[in-house]
Write an enzyme that holds these catalytic residues in place. Structure first.
Site, mmCIF file in Angstrom:
data_model
loop_
_atom_site.group_PDB
_atom_site.id
_atom_site.type_symbol
_atom_site.label_atom_id
_atom_site.label_comp_id
_atom_site.label_asym_id
_atom_site.label_seq_id
_atom_site.Cartn_x
_atom_site.Cartn_y
_atom_site.Cartn_z
ATOM 1 N N LYS A 58 9.015 -0.786 3.413
ATOM 2 C CA LYS A 58 8.186 0.151 4.180
ATOM 3 C C LYS A 58 8.906 0.715 5.402
ATOM 4 O O LYS A 58 8.860 1.922 5.652
ATOM 5 C CB LYS A 58 6.908 -0.580 4.603
ATOM 6 C CG LYS A 58 6.016 0.223 5.508
ATOM 7 C CD LYS A 58 4.614 -0.324 5.537
ATOM 8 C CE LYS A 58 4.444 -1.469 6.495
ATOM 9 N NZ LYS A 58 3.023 -1.843 6.636
ATOM 10 N N ARG A 74 0.810 -1.223 0.000
ATOM 11 C CA ARG A 74 0.000 0.000 0.000
ATOM 12 C C ARG A 74 0.841 1.269 0.000
ATOM 13 O O ARG A 74 0.324 2.365 -0.183
ATOM 14 C CB ARG A 74 -0.948 -0.012 1.217
ATOM 15 C CG ARG A 74 -2.055 -1.046 1.098
ATOM 16 C CD ARG A 74 -2.786 -1.247 2.427
ATOM 17 N NE ARG A 74 -2.081 -2.166 3.322
ATOM 18 C CZ ARG A 74 -2.444 -2.427 4.583
ATOM 19 N NH1 ARG A 74 -3.510 -1.820 5.089
ATOM 20 N NH2 ARG A 74 -1.758 -3.274 5.319
ATOM 21 N N ASN A 93 37.065 31.426 -7.548
ATOM 22 C CA ASN A 93 37.839 30.371 -6.888
ATOM 23 C C ASN A 93 38.093 29.172 -7.788
ATOM 24 O O ASN A 93 38.823 28.277 -7.431
ATOM 25 C CB ASN A 93 37.133 29.925 -5.610
ATOM 26 C CG ASN A 93 35.759 29.367 -5.890
ATOM 27 O OD1 ASN A 93 35.108 29.768 -6.856
ATOM 28 N ND2 ASN A 93 35.310 28.445 -5.073
ATOM 29 N N GLY A 95 -7.495 -4.785 13.167
ATOM 30 C CA GLY A 95 -8.129 -5.994 13.684
ATOM 31 C C GLY A 95 -9.049 -5.659 14.857
ATOM 32 O O GLY A 95 -8.717 -4.841 15.710
ATOM 33 N N ASN A 102 -6.958 -3.969 17.725
ATOM 34 C CA ASN A 102 -5.665 -4.589 18.013
ATOM 35 C C ASN A 102 -4.547 -3.648 17.570
ATOM 36 O O ASN A 102 -4.398 -3.337 16.386
ATOM 37 C CB ASN A 102 -5.574 -5.922 17.244
ATOM 38 C CG ASN A 102 -4.188 -6.531 17.315
ATOM 39 O OD1 ASN A 102 -3.479 -6.330 18.303
ATOM 40 N ND2 ASN A 102 -3.820 -7.269 16.281
ATOM 41 N N GLN A 132 12.174 -14.207 6.647
ATOM 42 C CA GLN A 132 10.924 -14.844 6.223
ATOM 43 C C GLN A 132 11.016 -14.957 4.702
ATOM 44 O O GLN A 132 11.166 -13.945 4.017
ATOM 45 C CB GLN A 132 9.716 -13.984 6.632
ATOM 46 C CG GLN A 132 8.382 -14.637 6.303
ATOM 47 C CD GLN A 132 7.198 -13.686 6.480
ATOM 48 O OE1 GLN A 132 7.364 -12.462 6.484
ATOM 49 N NE2 GLN A 132 6.006 -14.235 6.621
ATOM 50 N N ASN A 143 0.924 2.272 6.768
ATOM 51 C CA ASN A 143 0.621 1.353 5.679
ATOM 52 C C ASN A 143 0.578 2.066 4.335
ATOM 53 O O ASN A 143 0.691 1.445 3.291
ATOM 54 C CB ASN A 143 -0.719 0.659 5.932
ATOM 55 C CG ASN A 143 -0.716 -0.081 7.257
ATOM 56 O OD1 ASN A 143 -0.004 -1.060 7.428
ATOM 57 N ND2 ASN A 143 -1.480 0.410 8.212
ATOM 58 N N ALA A 147 29.286 45.286 -1.971
ATOM 59 C CA ALA A 147 28.240 44.638 -2.765
ATOM 60 C C ALA A 147 28.816 44.126 -4.071
ATOM 61 O O ALA A 147 29.620 44.793 -4.717
ATOM 62 C CB ALA A 147 27.122 45.629 -3.042
ATOM 63 N N GLY A 165 2.192 -13.739 5.866
ATOM 64 C CA GLY A 165 1.414 -13.257 7.000
ATOM 65 C C GLY A 165 2.247 -13.064 8.257
ATOM 66 O O GLY A 165 3.367 -13.544 8.370
HETATM 67 C C1 UD1 Z 1 -1.912 -5.907 11.554
HETATM 68 C C2 UD1 Z 1 -2.797 -6.849 12.377
HETATM 69 C C3 UD1 Z 1 -4.030 -6.082 12.794
HETATM 70 C C4 UD1 Z 1 -3.648 -4.867 13.606
HETATM 71 C C5 UD1 Z 1 -2.654 -4.002 12.841
HETATM 72 C C6 UD1 Z 1 -2.082 -2.938 13.770
HETATM 73 C C7 UD1 Z 1 -2.422 -9.125 11.578
HETATM 74 C C8 UD1 Z 1 -2.962 -10.233 10.754
HETATM 75 N N1 UD1 Z 1 -3.146 -7.990 11.583
HETATM 76 O O1 UD1 Z 1 -2.599 -5.568 10.393
HETATM 77 O O2 UD1 Z 1 -4.877 -6.920 13.580
HETATM 78 O O3 UD1 Z 1 -4.811 -4.112 13.927
HETATM 79 O O4 UD1 Z 1 -1.562 -4.772 12.336
HETATM 80 O O5 UD1 Z 1 -1.257 -2.071 13.067
HETATM 81 O O6 UD1 Z 1 -1.404 -9.280 12.210
HETATM 82 N N2 UD1 Z 1 4.791 -8.598 8.107
HETATM 83 C C9 UD1 Z 1 5.766 -9.558 7.931
HETATM 84 N N3 UD1 Z 1 5.498 -10.621 7.143
HETATM 85 C C10 UD1 Z 1 4.295 -10.805 6.541
HETATM 86 C C11 UD1 Z 1 3.295 -9.832 6.726
HETATM 87 C C12 UD1 Z 1 3.571 -8.736 7.520
HETATM 88 O O7 UD1 Z 1 6.867 -9.430 8.471
HETATM 89 O O8 UD1 Z 1 4.137 -11.818 5.848
HETATM 90 C C13 UD1 Z 1 5.102 -7.416 8.925
HETATM 91 C C14 UD1 Z 1 4.989 -6.163 8.105
HETATM 92 O O9 UD1 Z 1 6.269 -5.795 7.576
HETATM 93 C C15 UD1 Z 1 4.479 -5.143 9.112
HETATM 94 C C16 UD1 Z 1 3.792 -5.990 10.168
HETATM 95 O O10 UD1 Z 1 4.164 -7.304 9.959
HETATM 96 O O11 UD1 Z 1 5.535 -4.420 9.718
HETATM 97 C C17 UD1 Z 1 2.285 -5.848 10.102
HETATM 98 O O12 UD1 Z 1 1.837 -6.214 8.812
HETATM 99 P P1 UD1 Z 1 0.729 -5.365 8.063
HETATM 100 O O13 UD1 Z 1 0.499 -5.981 6.744
HETATM 101 O O14 UD1 Z 1 1.043 -3.946 8.134
HETATM 102 O O15 UD1 Z 1 -0.537 -5.717 9.000
HETATM 103 P P2 UD1 Z 1 -1.862 -4.878 9.109
HETATM 104 O O16 UD1 Z 1 -2.718 -5.193 7.935
HETATM 105 O O17 UD1 Z 1 -1.578 -3.482 9.392
HETATM 106 CA CA CA Z 2 0.318 -2.283 9.521
#
Ligand code: UD1
Ligand code: CA
Length: 468
Positions: free
Chosen positions: A24, A17, A390, A143, A173, A75, A231, A384, A80
């Site tokens: 990011k 995003r 230089n 969340g 969350n 990872q 995001n 002035a 996720g």
């Molecule tokens: C996540 C939470 C959501 C919460 C919000 C708070 C989950 C499923 N959802 O959503 O409940 O309200 O954060 O800001 O956790 N990342 C990885 N690997 C991945 C995916 C993500 O390392 O495969 C890292 C991203 O770099 C990021 C963080 O995890 O720093 C959160 O991921 P992001 O996609 O921003 O989650 P949200 O949709 O914001």
């Molecule tokens: Ca996030």
């Protein structure tokens, strides 16, 4: 000791995003990468060791934080947040402490005091996990925290998976968790990707712990800003605004006058002492230091500049990597470039550019000059339009103007050149040879007055034209 926890920061996501190729967490808000703030909060809260899970742009993130004493886990593909934490299991899985603070790398407004409070709340309870929650009028994509009839936290449902009733829930969350490791590990193993996004959600660990009979607690953070995730670039800008507002509030409390907090940008490493005044629309960056009694702006941009007590930087100036000593005055409309030192009480006026130049105590360059690679003594007047030539097209050469010299307006000083103490340069001169102490150098064509030239011309024009 009682609050000991190791930390795992998740920063492997694609950050789709953001619409940017840069990972990011490396995007900058108020001068520092987003992840830098998160790590700072974790470190200040006393969590050690710290593991960062990287994936997308892993090399870049690792390189940016190489000297910070972190452990990195990879990872392999962004499946996720739950999968991301799993990817770090070999790092956090067996070492002490057995308590984990898990959070996301995209939340730069989190305060260390909030992390401490969460660790304390967890420690006081018998919960297997404690999450940080917050409330928003418009809960957006965060969340939802779903509680049972008895008020116990039951599960977290992602916005994309929530039914209409769940979507209405305002308890959200924040993405910051404290886990006891032994119940966490089996729950991580049980994660499934059967959801709207086809991802292994870390948030599903809550329901899995509950199903295993483990209590889960929650602590609300008062300042909802702290949970703001980056995001999108819009959220990055909002975060930068909040960081700046916090910085300015702190400076105002400490006694520096920031006249217009919303138009003033002050980087995290900038020092503004009490009794300094920052007028509207100023940008202070890098290691800039503004001492008490100095005034900056309006409309000034300073990067790595030291401004001493009583000095003033007037309207519309750009200064970089330079020192402005006590009671000196710069601008309006001056450009001061790196390695310049402006002496105490000296004056640099409008449309003056200085580069790698020392301007001595009480010396003046009030209008329209370029002074580069120059060493200028005390009490010098630079008229002035004075230009130091230089650069010969290949090399840069120095100019020396000793104390008390006077450079007439519109002089061209062809470097390397020395104008010795007390000497004068006549206005409009091109100076190509050194000028001895107390001498007058004139380097221009002698003036000629052609007497009656104008009258004769006028008369000739008035004579009737001879008929053809
Ligand atoms: C996540 C939470 C959501 C919460 C919000 C708070 C989950 C499923 N959802 O959503 O409940 O309200 O954060 O800001 O956790 N990342 C990885 N690997 C991945 C995916 C993500 O390392 O495969 C890292 C991203 O770099 C990021 C963080 O995890 O720093 C959160 O991921 P992001 O996609 O921003 O989650 P949200 O949709 O914001
Ligand atoms: Ca996030």
């Amino acid at each position: 000791v009682m609050l000991e926890a190791q930390a795992v920061v998740l920063a492997a996501g694609l950050g789709t995003r953001m619409r940017s190729r840069l990972p990011k967490v490396l995007h900058r808000a108020a001068g520092r990468p987003v992840l830098d703030y998160v790590l700072g909060a974790v470190e200040t809260a006393g969590c050690r060791p710290v593991t960062v899970v990287v994936g997308h742009g892993a090399e870049l993130v690792e390189a940016a934080f190489a000297s910070r004493g972190l452990d990195f886990a990879r990872q392999t593909s962004p499946r996720g947040t739950g999968d991301a934490l799993r990817a770090a299991r070999s790092v956090f899985g067996s070492r002490a402490p057995a308590r984990l603070l898990v959070l996301y790398g995209d939340q730069p407004l989190l305060r260390p005091s909030t992390l401490r409070a969460l660790l304390e709340a967890h420690h006081r309870s018998d919960a297997a996990a404690t999450l940080l929650t917050f409330e928003l009028q418009d809960p957006g994509a965060y969340g939802r925290v779903i509680r049972a009839a008895d008020g116990a936290v039951e599960r977290i449902v992602e916005a994309a998976d929530a039914n209409p009733a769940e979507r209405q829930v305002r308890e959200l969350n924040a993405g910051v968790y404290v886990f006891e490791r032994s119940p966490l590990l089996p729950a991580l193993d049980q994660l499934q990707a059967r959801n709207a996004q086809g991802e292994y959600y870390l948030t599903d660990v809550v329901a899995l712990l509950r199903a295993a009979g483990q209590p889960v607690g929650a602590m609300a953070v008062e300042d909802a800003d702290e949970a703001l995730g980056v995001n999108t670039l819009g959220e990055l800008a909002a975060v930068a605004r909040r960081l700046n507002a916090r910085r300015v509030e702190g400076l105002l409390e400490a006694g520096a006058l920031i006249e217009d907090p919303t138009s003033t940008h002050i980087g995290p490493d900038v020092v503004v002492e009490p009794e300094a005044v920052i007028r509207p629309f100023c940008v202070l960056e890098g290691r800039t230091v503004v001492r008490g009694g100095a005034t900056i702006g309006p409309y000034a941009h300073l990067v790595d500049v030291e401004v001493d007590a009583g000095a003033q930087i007037l309207d519309h100036c750009l200064l970089r990597e330079c020192v402005v000593n006590r009671s000196a005055s710069v601008g309006p409309f001056a450009h001061v470039r790196p390695e310049t030192v402006i002496g105490a009480g000296a004056r640099v006026g409008n449309f003056v550019e200085l580069k790698k130049t020392r301007l001595g105590e009480g010396s003046k360059a009030p209008h329209l000059s370029y002074l580069g690679d120059a060493t200028i003594g005390a009490g010098v007047n630079v008229g002035a339009g004075t230009i130091t030539c230089n650069y010969d097209g290949r090399l840069k050469h120095p100019t020396t103007i000793a104390a008390g010299a006077f450079i007439g307006s519109n002089s061209t000083l062809v470097a390397p050149i020395t104008i010795d103490a007390g000497a004068y340069v006549a206005a409009g001169s091109v100076i190509t040879q050194d000028v001895p102490r107390d001498a007058l150098a004139i380097g221009r064509a002698r003036q000629v007055a052609k007497l009656d030239w104008a009258r004769r011309r006028r008369e000739a024009q008035q004579e009737p034209k001879p008929r053809p």
